[in-house]
Design an enzyme around this catalytic site. Structure first.
Site, PDB file in Angstrom:
ATOM      1  N   TYR A   1     103.355 -17.355   8.726  1.00 20.14           N
ATOM      2  CA  TYR A   1     103.983 -16.225   8.020  1.00 20.14           C
ATOM      3  C   TYR A   1     104.669 -16.713   6.751  1.00 20.14           C
ATOM      4  CZ  TYR A   1     103.233 -13.192  12.105  1.00 20.14           C
ATOM      5  OH  TYR A   1     102.663 -12.454  13.110  1.00 20.14           O
TER       6      TYR A   1
ATOM      7  N   LYS B   1     100.371 -11.601  -4.786  1.00 19.25           N
ATOM      8  CA  LYS B   1      99.702 -10.689  -3.883  1.00 19.25           C
ATOM      9  C   LYS B   1     100.587  -9.466  -3.588  1.00 19.25           C
ATOM     10  CE  LYS B   1      99.360 -11.338   0.668  1.00 19.25           C
ATOM     11  NZ  LYS B   1      98.973 -11.977   1.936  1.00 19.25           N
ATOM     12  N   TYR B   2     101.854  -9.698  -3.254  1.00 25.73           N
ATOM     13  CA  TYR B   2     102.718  -8.585  -2.879  1.00 25.73           C
ATOM     14  C   TYR B   2     103.066  -7.697  -4.073  1.00 25.73           C
ATOM     15  CZ  TYR B   2     102.742 -10.588   1.702  1.00 25.73           C
ATOM     16  OH  TYR B   2     102.320 -11.056   2.915  1.00 25.73           O
TER      17      TYR B   2
ATOM     18  N   GLU C   1     103.227  -3.816  14.864  1.00 27.59           N
ATOM     19  CA  GLU C   1     102.909  -5.241  14.949  1.00 27.59           C
ATOM     20  C   GLU C   1     102.659  -5.625  16.404  1.00 27.59           C
ATOM     21  OE1 GLU C   1     102.249  -7.761  12.750  1.00 27.59           O
ATOM     22  OE2 GLU C   1     101.894  -8.838  14.624  1.00 27.59           O
TER      23      GLU C   1
ATOM     24  N   ASP D   1      99.547  -3.191  19.579  1.00 30.98           N
ATOM     25  CA  ASP D   1      98.296  -3.391  18.852  1.00 30.98           C
ATOM     26  C   ASP D   1      97.877  -2.060  18.235  1.00 30.98           C
ATOM     27  OD1 ASP D   1      95.478  -3.580  18.233  1.00 30.98           O
ATOM     28  OD2 ASP D   1      95.383  -5.337  19.534  1.00 30.98           O
ATOM     29  N   MET D   2      97.623  -2.030  16.930  1.00 27.37           N
ATOM     30  CA  MET D   2      97.327  -0.765  16.232  1.00 27.37           C
ATOM     31  C   MET D   2      96.134  -0.034  16.834  1.00 27.37           C
ATOM     32  SD  MET D   2      95.549  -2.050  12.657  1.00 27.37           S
ATOM     33  CE  MET D   2      96.474  -3.551  12.400  1.00 27.37           C
TER      34      MET D   2
ATOM     35  N   GLU E   1      97.335  -5.836   5.585  1.00 21.28           N
ATOM     36  CA  GLU E   1      96.844  -7.073   4.947  1.00 21.28           C
ATOM     37  C   GLU E   1      96.133  -7.887   6.024  1.00 21.28           C
ATOM     38  OE1 GLU E   1      99.684 -10.002   3.696  1.00 21.28           O
ATOM     39  OE2 GLU E   1     101.365  -9.056   4.702  1.00 21.28           O
TER      40      GLU E   1
ATOM     41  N   GLU F   1      88.768 -11.605   9.286  1.00 20.01           N
ATOM     42  CA  GLU F   1      89.890 -11.546  10.228  1.00 20.01           C
ATOM     43  C   GLU F   1      89.875 -10.197  10.950  1.00 20.01           C
ATOM     44  OE1 GLU F   1      93.540 -12.921   8.408  1.00 20.01           O
ATOM     45  OE2 GLU F   1      92.632 -14.850   7.891  1.00 20.01           O
TER      46      GLU F   1
END
Lengths: 632, 632
Positions: A320, A329-330, A388, A416-417, A432, A441
């Site tokens: 992380y 990126k952000y 998350e 888990d989504m 992301e 991924e």
């Protein structure tokens, strides 16, 4: 004396510069003369170990018990460390192991073996093998291969001219190297020393060498021109080439007599060699210094990493940490979110409407922060769900919410989504989940699961992504994979900061995914074949595998890319991916490469398979994901 | 703050000292308090990661999506490097994976896995596992084994009391460790943390632990006594033990409350812990500093080397360099030669008689020099033949003869001594063909060949040599051999500077060879079985293999030895040899070990085979020399 102490170059060989010399009986003086005095402060000498007039067949019959081989001095004339660091052995250049004359052939083999044994006795780090006399060099390669297989601690450098000097029937000298290397089965202790002369091959032909194991460049004094100060310098193309060698850890060796100062009496011949060294040193010091980020990444060059599997395995704190550090990126995400918010809620309704934004795969909250910042920047009202699955990242999310006072705005969901029952639907889904190869991924599978709770007119950030591939020469990576000593490692993809690589043709797009995708039943299987043509002036080359990249549209015109020609500047979060081939494939001019890539899946995993159909058929790599797959 | 920057200890763990603390919600303060202030400058804390009142079964039913595990703070409260270097995770000591109560058992497993996952998330270097509640700890070991096999980057330390505190039925706590370790198949990431209390076991029982993988010693403040200055100190046996831990890279952790200063108001409790640290630091600094030679050898401790094969393969310059550096050895040779010269030629004939001395295996001339010096010291006249088969060492011999002006005295013969036709016979044969195990560099075979040209009343230096073996515990070497991942490596002998080793019984002589041996046809095959008894107060132990040594009589009373109890002081030319066992064998009190060793040969090679017949039968290792042999 190394060129300079350049940060990040501590372990680079290219800061060392050598000089090629003739045989001398007095090794001590030879070394002092070239390395320790004003005549030259070279780091090492490239020098014959044995009297060049020696022929084993001429001493036959003499009583062998009292005989001694005609080496220069004994091991005691230099300290062990001097032998190791300051001497590269030059194997007698008269040897010809593929000569028709049997005496010469046998003499050559005996001498080669005696010289290598002597070099081994002295623990030399490297020896230079003379250029094969012809392209049919099987016996030479057989003998060198026996040496390589018997003793792995010494590097052998095969001397190869960068350009064939035969003006009548010029050959591609890369072929000479390629034959020898294939006969020796890609032995990692066998490398190239390139002879650089006046003439240089085309840019594309040169480029091939940067994917090969080039350890040294021997530059002739003939390449240099005199300036008005009677000091030597190189023309631009030669300068560029040498600098590129420096960047690739190739050490430079100056060869020949000083030629520039013959018309000027005050500069003598011995000072002459120092002038070449000074010029090269100057060139080295003029290289662009590393940025702070480059400095950090130097040690990752050409190191193979197993790609992360954030779905199957929980990321650790340090991962992380790394991911969150990529501020470029952000910033792009924040711009994309701001754009989406403004499009979704017109200015006049900014104070009434609350946008429901769900960060799916919230990690430790970096996208939550970017979302809140975008809302603040645009004056939009926001309600955030941070979803998350990693319970250890959730610990941090709770800590962040408390510390930053987000309690009223952010709801943390430890789930888990793909399986969450959301209490309401989202206007915007932010994620992301992209890997070096875009979908590797499992972003497609995760977002297919999450779009259940996206409004039908909702927005996904990213809204699409595409993978790219490109054929490359990379003997270093090939040998690293080979050294793992298991065929399954050739059916695996690696994340790697590519450096010792020749990119043989422009990359081409492979698989594209768009989100959301309400219109059809999600199907994330893919198949595509791509045809690559090498530029016509490249010559032949060896393909060790494919480099993979990705490009994504976050929203509207806000992109991210790691494809070399369109890469987002200063973004470092992703290294390219590398798909190796079990057996490297030779590609000749005008003969295209045809590659096949599949994205396959079953109920528990997703995987890639790949193969070649041109110039030759290769086995299909990684069938059923037996070596490498991404767990669902 | 590490104890001291001691040369040679750069990589030693034992310079670090930790402190065991209770759970705290405020990790930042906990760390500052123990590591950064006057209260204590410990290097790291051993601390519970999770609230000790947590039981998974009590939180069941609560909505899992909004739940957060009761860890102390989040990963962000410390920097990544602080987590890694300053925290050893203490797994909840209430867990009992072999409890009869199923709820407790399942709660224990869940908690253990969650805590380890958290420690992994934080990239902790090590975690402490609580002592198994009973000797039947199969379920605990099963769970730990799953963790070990799934994630190898973290060390797990199993807490084991040095003495069983149960006064009614005291058990040998080593057995507890041994069961757990055998169940986990000797996993190299599993180590011991020894709990040191007031009572210490016998010297022999203690000694066993120095062959085991002990990473930490947790010393209770109860072990310390107050001095008149109200400062803590340790009794002699405890002092000795801690110093021995320091020597073996074991880090010390102080545990418990300060107890010495309760009667004195001015010293408060927090300053108290610093006093223990000061005492230990002082003990560390009082250790004997390394000698120059020890400093060089630190990095060789417990490193396995393939024994040299100077007959089959030519030694390299750096090996000669190493061998020649051992001046004690050559002084002994010189003494032995002098003695032989004086015995052979009486004083009154010193000026007439010339002794013919042949150095067989002359290398780069060290024994030639010793011989000439002995002749000079004794006033004897000498003629020397230097016989050497390595043509690259012969180059040096020629150089030496020229440089030192030995031309009239020394004749160099470039030939294998076994095949040389000598022009005359020798009075004295001098050789240094001994390996760590005496005959393992084929001295017997070489000297049998060379005695053809020794006069019948001639002298061989050395005149005899004997090998020795001894059973040892050495989990480190065992795991190194195991990591090579091929059974054949257990049938090989290694040369190794033994350090992390417990010598379980006195060594015993194995094979003896005498030279010259004119009386009978040379037979260098040997077989012997030896019986070893562990001292009765050792307790049980695990035998990983045998350490081998040698002793030699050079001439008369001049000896050389590397057998620990008779070793020649300051001689460093040989490391012991190690014969591993494929399967380590448990030895119980009063049950002897019976070992069988064979020296076998055929026309091309010599090899050893070995096996056990007590306490259990082992397979015979290395049949036919299939894994390891010395080429003739």
């Amino acid at each position: 004396m190394p060129f300079a102490e350049r940060k990040g170059c501590e372990k680079s060989d290219s800061k060392f510069c050598g000089v090629e010399t003739d045989f001398s009986d007095d090794f001590r003086s030879l070394l002092s003369f070239n390395c320790d005095t004003d005549h030259g402060r070279f780091d090492f000498v490239l020098v014959p170990l044995m009297n060049p007039s020696y022929r084993p067949s001429l001493v036959e019959g003499i009583n062998s018990e009292t005989q001694v081989l005609p080496f220069a001095g004994s091991d005691l004339v230099l300290a062990p460390l001097e032998w190791r660091c300051r001497v590269t052995g030059k194997i007698s250049s008269w040897i010809d192991l593929d000569a028709k004359d049997e005496t010469l052939r046998l003499d050559s083999e005996t001498t080669l073996k005696q010289e290598i044994a002597w070099a081994k006795h002295l623990s030399l780090r490297s020896c230079l093998l003379p250029t094969p006399k012809t392209t049919s060099c099987a016996n030479y390669a057989r003998c060198v291969n026996q040496i390589l297989k018997g003793y792995t601690e010494m590097e052998l450098w095969l001397r190869i001219p960068l350009m064939d000097s035969d003006s009548e029937d010029p050959k591609d000298s890369w072929e000479l190297w390629n034959s020898f290397r294939l006969l020796c089965d890609h032995d990692s202790s066998l490398s190239v020393a390139l002879d650089v002369q006046n003439m240089l091959p085309s840019e594309n032909a040169l480029g091939r060498w940067f994917g090969e194991s080039v350890k040294a460049a021997i530059i002739s004094t003939q390449c240099f021109l005199p300036t008005t100060q009677w000091y030597p310098y190189l023309l631009k193309n030669h300068q560029k080439l040498i600098t590129r060698f420096f960047h690739h850890d190739v050490q430079v060796i100056v060869s020949g007599k000083p030629v520039f100062n013959l018309q000027k009496d005050s500069v003598n011949v011995t000072e002459g060699m120092q002038a070449y060294l000074d010029y090269l040193s100057n060139l080295f010091c003029k290289m662009e210094p590393f940025s702070a980020q480059e400095l950090k990444e130097v040690i990752h060059r050409d190191r193979l990493h197993t790609p992360l599997q954030p779905l199957k395995e929980n990321l650790e704190a340090h991962s992380y940490e790394m991911i969150e550090r990529d501020s470029v990126k952000y910033t792009q995400y924040q711009r994309a979110i701001a754009k989406a918010l403004e499009e979704r809620v017109p200015n006049e309704k900014a104070s009434e409407l609350t946008t429901v934004l769900m960060v799916v795969g919230a990690g430790r909250g970096a996208l939550v922060r970017a979302s809140l910042q975008a809302a603040k920047d645009t004056g939009r009202k926001l309600k955030v769900y941070a979803v998350e699955k990693n319970p250890y990242a959730v610990v941090t999310l709770h800590y962040m919410v408390k510390k930053r006072g987000w309690e009223g705005i952010v709801t943390i969901i430890s789930c888990d989504m793909r399986f969450w029952s959301a209490p309401e639907k989202a206007d915007i889904l932010v994620s992301e989940l992209l890997g070096s190869f875009g979908d590797n991924e499992l972003s497609p599978e995760c977002l297919d699961g999450a779009q259940r709770f996206l409004k039908l007119d909702g927005i996904s950030i990213p809204s699409s992504y595409t993978s790219f591939i490109q054929p490359i020469t990379t003997s270093k990576l090939y040998n690293t994979v080979k050294s793992i000593n298991s065929l399954s490692h050739f059916s695996t993809a690696y994340s790697v900061k590519l450096h010792s690589v020749a990119r043989l043709a422009p990359s081409q797009p492979l698989f594209t995914f768009k989100h959301p995708e309400f219109s059809r039943k999600p199907n994330n299987k893919r198949y595509k074949n791509l045809r690559f043509n090498l530029p016509s002036d490249t010559g032949s080359a060896l393909v060790h595998g494919f480099a993979g990249y990705f490009e994504t549209v976050l929203y509207g015109d806000v992109h991210l890319s790691i494809e070399p020609t369109t890469a987002t500047p200063n973004m470092f979060g992703w290294y390219p991916i590398f798909f190796p081939l079990m057996k490297p494939v030779e590609v000749h001019p005008k003969s295209p490469i045809e590659a096949h890539f599949w994205r396959c899946s079953d109920s528990t995993k997703v995987w890639y398979e790949w193969s070649l159909s041109l110039p030759t058929l290769s086995p299909i790599h990684n069938p059923n994901g037996s070596s490498y797959s991404m767990g669902l």
